[in-house]
Design an enzyme around this catalytic site. Structure first.
Site, mmCIF file in Angstrom:
data_model
loop_
_atom_site.group_PDB
_atom_site.id
_atom_site.type_symbol
_atom_site.label_atom_id
_atom_site.label_comp_id
_atom_site.label_asym_id
_atom_site.label_seq_id
_atom_site.Cartn_x
_atom_site.Cartn_y
_atom_site.Cartn_z
ATOM 1 N N SER A 1 0.851 -1.186 0.000
ATOM 2 C CA SER A 1 0.000 0.000 0.000
ATOM 3 C C SER A 1 0.888 1.238 0.000
ATOM 4 O O SER A 1 1.752 1.380 -0.867
ATOM 5 C CB SER A 1 -0.953 -0.038 1.206
ATOM 6 O OG SER A 1 -1.843 1.052 1.171
ATOM 7 N N HIS B 1 -2.733 -1.209 -3.243
ATOM 8 C CA HIS B 1 -3.821 -0.243 -3.068
ATOM 9 C C HIS B 1 -3.563 0.965 -3.955
ATOM 10 O O HIS B 1 -2.599 1.705 -3.748
ATOM 11 C CB HIS B 1 -3.914 0.215 -1.607
ATOM 12 C CG HIS B 1 -4.186 -0.899 -0.647
ATOM 13 N ND1 HIS B 1 -3.944 -0.784 0.696
ATOM 14 C CD2 HIS B 1 -4.687 -2.147 -0.836
ATOM 15 C CE1 HIS B 1 -4.290 -1.925 1.296
ATOM 16 N NE2 HIS B 1 -4.728 -2.766 0.383
ATOM 17 N N ASP C 1 -4.159 -4.642 6.451
ATOM 18 C CA ASP C 1 -4.602 -5.490 5.349
ATOM 19 C C ASP C 1 -3.538 -6.551 5.063
ATOM 20 O O ASP C 1 -2.349 -6.251 5.003
ATOM 21 C CB ASP C 1 -4.860 -4.636 4.096
ATOM 22 C CG ASP C 1 -5.493 -5.441 2.973
ATOM 23 O OD1 ASP C 1 -6.188 -6.429 3.277
ATOM 24 O OD2 ASP C 1 -5.311 -5.079 1.801
#
Length: 350
Positions: free
Chosen positions: A166, A193, A289
């Protein structure tokens, strides 16, 4: 005596007076933030760093004179400890420039909304990103003392490498993939992401960094040796076996992290489809995540590899698996790549 709260020092570099004014208003009432200076050109921003200590630079990429891409390494040199948050336009050129900036070391991006789009949701997201980048969010702050945990032993020999990333992850991915030789045959799956409109540009960049074809996951896309498969921005990549082959699918269900796409469904479905023969890598990113999916892979006998705090823009996703004792190695991206390669054994090479 109450300890003094750390204040995040911010600089805005944007040629638009309107944008600078809107961002100033968003920041001015935050007790833990201080807008130190603004600049309407990259050149003035670089000059300002000679006399100001800055934690987060909000950088527009499309400016007259020196553009943001050209300015980026100069800003990094002038303020090596500052994190750079790219403010990107919604255009195709904006996507290309933003992904390039992220690969060069900018930590994160915010889309510059159309008029009227600077609402409370936008403001809350912006403030959250700034706090995470500055390390004042306790879930992503880098520890003053490194986490000391005995590394978990390596698991089953992997049939696939799966990477989740991310904030700060694109730069880390570039460093990781450049260490993977062209004759390494295991497929590489990536969930990063990013806004959906950026994914095609991101896929091309991963293709160049890894020197192998990259495709976007969709229903029934075969996972082939020597290829990269990337989660699209609008759905989670999932994996299943079909007629003896590994294929991707897409899922759209909400996940605990709130991310779309999320790393967890990729990890969880791979653990089952490959019976734990997975090398799972978590690179720089805020939040948790990938944690639940990593637990599933570890339980199935796979191996988890985590980027270390010192090399992360935000040590959130790798931190969670490190502190749970799931990681077989906690290292900078280039060294993680070497560990993953060595774990794969001779069968993974052409």
């Amino acid at each position: 005596m109450t300890p003094q709260k750390r204040v995040v020092r911010i600089m805005i570099v944007d040629d638009s007076l309107t944008v600078r004014t809107v961002f100033t208003r968003m920041l001015q009432n935050e007790e833990d933030m201080r807008l130190v200076t603004t600049a309407n050109t990259a050149e003035r921003g670089i000059e300002a760093l000679a006399s100001h200590e800055i934690d987060v630079i909000m950088l527009d990429l499309e400016m007259p004179g020196m553009g943001g891409i050209e300015a980026l390494p100069k800003l990094q040199q002038a303020a090596p400890k500052a994190q750079i948050l790219v403010i990107s336009s919604l255009t195709a050129d904006g996507a290309e420039h933003t992904v390039k900036a992220l690969s060069l070391g900018a930590a994160d991006t915010m889309l510059k909304p159309r008029p009227g789009g600077f609402n409370d949701d936008y403001r809350n997201t912006l403030l959250g990103k700034i706090r995470a980048l500055a390390g004042v969010d306790p879930t992503t702050a880098k520890p003053s003392v490194p986490v000391a945990r005995a590394p978990k032993t390596l698991g089953k020999k992997p049939q696939v490498v799966a990477i989740g990333a991310s904030t700060g992850g694109i730069h880390a991915l570039n460093l990781f993939l450049r260490k993977v030789p062209e004759n390494f045959e295991l497929p590489i799956l990536i969930t990063q992401h990013l806004p959906d409109s950026f994914i095609p540009v991101f896929a091309k960049q991963m293709e160049m960094a890894a020197r192998r074809p990259a495709v976007l996951a969709d229903e029934g896309v075969e996972i082939r040796s020597g290829h990269i498969v990337i989660a699209p921005g609008h759905g989670h990549m999932i994996v299943r076996k079909s007629a003896g082959r590994l294929v991707t699918g897409l899922a759209y269900h909400p996940v605990k992290s709130g991310c779309m796409p999320s790393v967890d469904p990729m990890f969880e479905t791979l653990a089952e489809a490959c019976d734990g023969h997975v090398a799972a890598v978590l690179l720089s990113g805020m939040g948790r995540d990938g944690t639940e999916g990593a637990q599933v892979i570890a339980t199935a006998g796979g191996s988890i590899f985590a980027q270390n705090a010192e090399s992360c823009a935000v040590w959130g996703m790798p931190r969670a698996v490190t502190e749970m004792g799931l990681a077989s190695a906690v290292l900078p991206p280039e060294e993680l790549a070497e560990k993953v390669l060595s774990s794969a054994g001779a069968d993974a090479w052409a």
